[in-house]
Design a protein around this motif. Structure first.
Motif, mmCIF file in Angstrom:
data_model
loop_
_atom_site.group_PDB
_atom_site.id
_atom_site.type_symbol
_atom_site.label_atom_id
_atom_site.label_comp_id
_atom_site.label_asym_id
_atom_site.label_seq_id
_atom_site.Cartn_x
_atom_site.Cartn_y
_atom_site.Cartn_z
ATOM 1 N N GLN A 286 0.556 3.765 -0.099
ATOM 2 C CA GLN A 286 0.951 4.420 1.169
ATOM 3 C C GLN A 286 1.309 3.374 2.227
ATOM 4 O OE1 GLN A 286 -2.550 6.832 1.889
ATOM 5 N NE2 GLN A 286 -1.368 8.703 1.563
ATOM 6 N N PHE B 157 2.227 0.229 1.792
ATOM 7 C CA PHE B 157 3.445 -0.499 1.448
ATOM 8 C C PHE B 157 4.676 0.357 1.697
ATOM 9 C CE2 PHE B 157 6.593 -1.702 -1.900
ATOM 10 C CZ PHE B 157 7.027 -2.860 -1.280
ATOM 11 N N LEU C 261 5.145 2.661 3.954
ATOM 12 C CA LEU C 261 5.484 2.704 5.383
ATOM 13 C C LEU C 261 5.938 1.332 5.878
ATOM 14 C CD1 LEU C 261 2.680 5.065 6.730
ATOM 15 C CD2 LEU C 261 5.021 5.623 6.107
ATOM 16 N N GLN C 262 5.289 0.275 5.390
ATOM 17 C CA GLN C 262 5.713 -1.069 5.807
ATOM 18 C C GLN C 262 7.129 -1.364 5.340
ATOM 19 O OE1 GLN C 262 1.797 -2.980 4.473
ATOM 20 N NE2 GLN C 262 2.649 -4.491 5.856
ATOM 21 N N ARG D 122 9.398 0.498 5.361
ATOM 22 C CA ARG D 122 10.331 1.203 6.251
ATOM 23 C C ARG D 122 10.363 0.544 7.642
ATOM 24 N NH1 ARG D 122 11.709 2.223 1.886
ATOM 25 N NH2 ARG D 122 11.675 4.259 0.888
ATOM 26 N N GLY D 123 9.615 -0.557 7.772
ATOM 27 C CA GLY D 123 9.685 -1.315 9.029
ATOM 28 C C GLY D 123 8.466 -1.176 9.926
ATOM 29 N N LEU D 124 7.459 -0.387 9.496
ATOM 30 C CA LEU D 124 6.262 -0.229 10.334
ATOM 31 C C LEU D 124 5.286 -1.376 10.056
ATOM 32 C CD1 LEU D 124 7.506 2.654 10.414
ATOM 33 C CD2 LEU D 124 5.188 3.527 10.465
ATOM 34 N N SER D 125 4.615 -1.849 11.097
ATOM 35 C CA SER D 125 3.594 -2.869 10.897
ATOM 36 C C SER D 125 2.413 -2.233 10.178
ATOM 37 C CB SER D 125 3.134 -3.416 12.246
ATOM 38 O OG SER D 125 2.444 -2.411 12.954
ATOM 39 N N ALA D 126 1.539 -3.082 9.623
ATOM 40 C CA ALA D 126 0.380 -2.548 8.907
ATOM 41 C C ALA D 126 -0.455 -1.658 9.829
ATOM 42 C CB ALA D 126 -0.465 -3.692 8.350
ATOM 43 N N ASP E 112 0.535 0.033 12.523
ATOM 44 C CA ASP E 112 1.231 1.299 12.773
ATOM 45 C C ASP E 112 1.159 2.210 11.555
ATOM 46 O OD1 ASP E 112 1.842 0.463 15.273
ATOM 47 O OD2 ASP E 112 3.932 -0.045 14.856
ATOM 48 N N MET F 260 -0.431 5.873 11.457
ATOM 49 C CA MET F 260 0.358 7.036 11.054
ATOM 50 C C MET F 260 -0.383 7.824 9.984
ATOM 51 S SD MET F 260 4.369 7.143 9.957
ATOM 52 C CE MET F 260 5.065 7.143 11.593
ATOM 53 N N ILE F 261 -0.959 7.117 9.026
ATOM 54 C CA ILE F 261 -1.673 7.801 7.941
ATOM 55 C C ILE F 261 -2.909 8.521 8.492
ATOM 56 C CG2 ILE F 261 -3.005 7.443 5.819
ATOM 57 C CD1 ILE F 261 -1.100 4.967 5.345
ATOM 58 N N ASN G 220 -3.509 9.481 11.625
ATOM 59 C CA ASN G 220 -3.139 10.604 12.475
ATOM 60 C C ASN G 220 -2.686 11.800 11.659
ATOM 61 O OD1 ASN G 220 -3.655 9.941 15.226
ATOM 62 N ND2 ASN G 220 -2.097 8.356 15.047
ATOM 63 N N GLY G 221 -2.016 11.525 10.562
ATOM 64 C CA GLY G 221 -1.622 12.610 9.663
ATOM 65 C C GLY G 221 -2.860 13.296 9.097
#
Lengths: 482, 255
Positions: free
Chosen positions: A431, A433, A435-436, A438-442, A444, A448-449, A451-452
């Motif tokens: 998960q 990797f 998001l990362q 896609r350009g998100l920092s670790a 972030d 995101m995970i 908050n989801g």
């Protein structure tokens, strides 16, 4: 970005309790220790009527027969109840005063916490009662609410101004004999918030209390009593913080909610007491009794809590579903990291017919945190067609944390339907990797995970507080992955 | 744009890639084919920066930078995109949330202003149209409850939104029926441009019926054993991988 940096980030994380400052203010407090004399002294300081003093003394005498409960999955060194100041107040005239009279240091403190109390800066749509150590220091929007017949004031003021209401409802949900910490609170409670919403009135704004512990060696023992009369509605939010200190401080609050026929109470908590440092030094012991009584038919009480702070959290906001068709809800996010421990959950007591309850609990453990959900669903013999749905999800970050689930069921009526679902998951490398990549920092990506994961609970919070809760969660979990 | 030389990669001490050379220029589409276990996905993941792969020798240069020094998110912001073979589910996070955060990260890195919610929505509509997807998919949790085809198309949507310089598509054709395959291929073709390079990693030749590559490489047992034009793909389709000498000299495969 490498794993080797995690020690550094972990340390940084300790810097991130941004609410840990101390306000330097002259205060008066009663000497350490607990005795009948201390109880009398607190009561006298507040100029209380005789019946309330008697109630406190009865609680104190009962408390002395009890011993500290140890069934929760938390560990702490013994608490010396004689080594605590049971009352501390900024040196000023007692009782809430006009804002102009509030010590500027205190106003500045709340401003720093993001809770402006000055008229021109007050939060729009949110009325705030500010409790500083043992006393309420300011309440905003009071007149506006009064024009609708809504009482929103410090507890001690309610005792003076509305003694009949206080006397009628105080202890009617959480009796002074309820449990060790509730009895202690009943004996020494210093202030808190009182709310009464009259028949048929919908409170037009969020009511909110911000609790601040400032003094050292002091416990905070506040009491909140909210009464929603027939057909009324109110949404209430509490927030809290405390300075960083090496000693543990005790917070033993009691919250009582009463919803009469067709009334709705929504009670939200964003709990951010100082959690202690990474070795587990200091932090607040948050031992709280919260209970709502759906006394009337079709009444509804909804608890939403986001628990990110405290060294130890021990609380079970509960609903007594007495009226027919009453609805109880509990939505919880509890985060433990570092050495934090949480044992939290709810009790849903179905007494009336067709009563329904929903429990959604999200536990997040990181570092060496320990997180336990403990919940009771009880359906009494007369509760025909009672229904409960419980969902407990745990999210683990790292390999040294723990999650536990303790569901208790007591069903005495065959027509009841009770469902329980539980899941445990880990934030997966895949998960992160994904998001990362896609350009998100670790960081972030983790946010995101998480908050989801918490979405079902956050959506129950009033809008602006949902945003706050997300930010708080982000800060709490900084550096928690890797 | 992408220059891989003598790349050796091990996983838990076991060598997987044993000296890969590959050069991809802007505007080119390369296909990397090979049997299962040949190291194709490893190559894709190493380019994207996944942890757990140890580069024991060689280097990867991307736009004249040492790619191996960059964290995965830095690679993404520099224009590298990996379409996953198995797109990951993130419960509770709407697709649109990820698209917007990711795009704004990439835009910031490109020195462009972030898009606000309204501008983003306008933009994403054009991208949806490009890959032929329904708007409804934007509001569902990322890949949660998506069919296999929806997951793969969602990857292409992300690619369309992020407009990468270099896109690696890892087995994007696997598990798709013919309609889904066509839809994915249409999306990919729509995104071909003279500024963008693509590497299609695939086991089967059938994707290449719809996306015509400029170069085809065969990876077997961690080495590039053959490179050629698009006709090589057809030859593989007819003859399989068995006729290739998997011990071939490394240097031969240089594109």
């Amino acid at each position: 970005m490498g794993k080797s940096e995690n020690v550094g980030i972990g340390e940084l994380m300790q810097e991130e309790y941004r609410w840990g400052f101390v306000t330097d203010i002259e205060q008066e407090r009663v000497p350490k220790g607990l005795s009948e004399d201390v109880v009398r002294l607190i009561s006298a300081k507040k100029g209380e009527p005789e019946w309330l003093l008697e109630w406190r003394l009865a609680a104190y005498r009962h408390w002395r027969t009890l011993s500290e409960p140890h069934w929760a999955k938390v560990h702490h060194p013994p608490i010396d109840y004689q080594d605590i100041h049971y009352y501390a107040a900024p040196k000023k005239k007692a009782g809430p005063s006009k804002l102009a009279d509030v010590d500027p240091e205190i106003l500045a403190t709340y401003e720093k916490l993001g809770i402006p109390l000055k008229e021109q800066e007050m939060l729009a749509g949110v009325a705030v009662d500010a409790v500083f150590d043992s006393v309420s220091v300011a309440t905003t929007y009071k007149e506006k609410l009064a024009s609708l017949g809504i009482i929103f004031c410090a507890f001690s003021e309610a005792v003076r101004e509305h003694p009949e209401l206080v006397r009628q409802y105080l202890g009617s949900v959480v009796p002074h004999t309820d449990n060790f910490f509730a009895s202690l609170n009943a004996a020494v409670f210093s202030d808190g918030t009182f709310v009464y919403v009259p028949k048929g009135v919908r409170c037009p704004m969020e009511l909110s209390t911000y609790f601040r512990i400032n003094a050292n060696d002091t416990g905070q023992f506040e009491r909140t009593l909210i009464i929603a009369d027939e057909g009324s509605r109110v949404s209430y939010l509490e927030g809290c913080s405390a300075p960083r200190r090496d000693e543990n401080q005790l917070h033993a609050a009691v919250v009582e909610l009463v919803a009469l026929q067709d009334a709705v109470i929504k009670y939200s908590t964003v709990q951010n007491w100082y959690p202690g440092d990474k070795e587990g030094r200091g932090g607040i012991y948050n031992f709280v009794t919260k209970r709502g009584d759906c006394r009337g038919a079709r009444s509804r009480i909804s608890w939403t809590q986001v628990e990110t702070g405290s060294a130890i959290t021990w609380k079970y906001p509960s609903c007594i579903l007495r009226g027919d068709d009453a609805v109880g809800e509990f939505y919880s996010v509890a985060v433990t990291r570092g050495r934090q421990q949480a044992d939290t959950g709810t009790k849903m007591i179905h007494i009336g017919k067709n009563t329904r309850s929903t429990v959604v609990s999200k536990g997040i453990s990181a570092g060496e945190g320990s997180n336990a959900y403990r919940g009771l669903v009880k359906v009494l013999a007369g509760a025909d067609n009672a229904r409960n749905y419980t969902q407990c999800d745990s999210l683990l970050m790292g390999s040294r944390c723990a999650a536990h689930t303790f569901p208790y069921l007591e069903v005495k009526n065959d027509s009841a339907q009770v469902e329980h679902e539980a899941t445990t998951s880990k934030i997966g490398d895949d998960q992160l990797f994904y998001l990362q990549s896609r350009g998100l920092s670790a960081e972030d990506a983790v946010n995101m995970i998480v908050n989801g994961f918490c979405k079902e609970v956050f959506k129950e919070l009033p809008m602006e507080f949902a945003v706050e809760a997300q930010k708080l969660l982000a800060v709490s979990l900084e550096g928690a992955v890797g | 744009m992408l220059e891989i030389s003598n790349l050796h990669v091990a996983v838990n001490g076991t060598p997987i890639l044993k000296g890969i050379d590959l050069t991809v220029r802007a505007g080119e589409v390369h296909a990397v084919m090979g049997p299962n276990g040949s190291g194709k996905s490893t190559l894709a993941h190493v380019i994207a920066g996944r942890e757990g792969y140890e580069v024991t020798a060689g280097e990867i240069r991307y736009l004249d930078r040492n790619l191996l020094e960059l964290a995965p998110e830095e690679r993404a912001r520099a224009g590298i995109f990996l379409a996953f073979q198995y797109p990951v589910e993130i419960p509770g996070v709407a697709n649109i949330q990820l698209l917007k955060s990711a795009l704004n990260q990439v835009r910031r890195a490109r020195g462009e202003a972030e898009l606000d919610a309204m501008d983003f929505l306008d933009y994403v509509q054009t991208r949806l149209a490009l890959v032929g997807m329904k708007e409804e998919l934007l509001y569902r949790s990322i890949n949660e409850g998506f069919s296999g085809g929806e997951k793969k198309r969602n990857e292409i949507l992300q690619m369309a939104v992020l407009e990468p310089r270099l896109a690696i598509l890892d087995e994007t054709d696997s598990g798709l029926d013919i309609d889904a395959l066509k839809a994915v291929a249409d999306g990919v073709n729509a995104l071909r441009s003279h500024e963008r390079a693509m590497v299609l990693v695939t086991h089967y030749q059938r994707l290449l019926n719809y996306i015509r590559p400029d170069r085809v490489h065969v990876l077997a047992a961690g080495r590039m054993v053959k490179s050629g034009g698009p006709e090589l793909a057809s030859e593989l389709e007819e003859r399989g991988y068995g006729w290739l000498d998997t011990t071939a000299e490394v240097g031969e495969a240089r594109a």
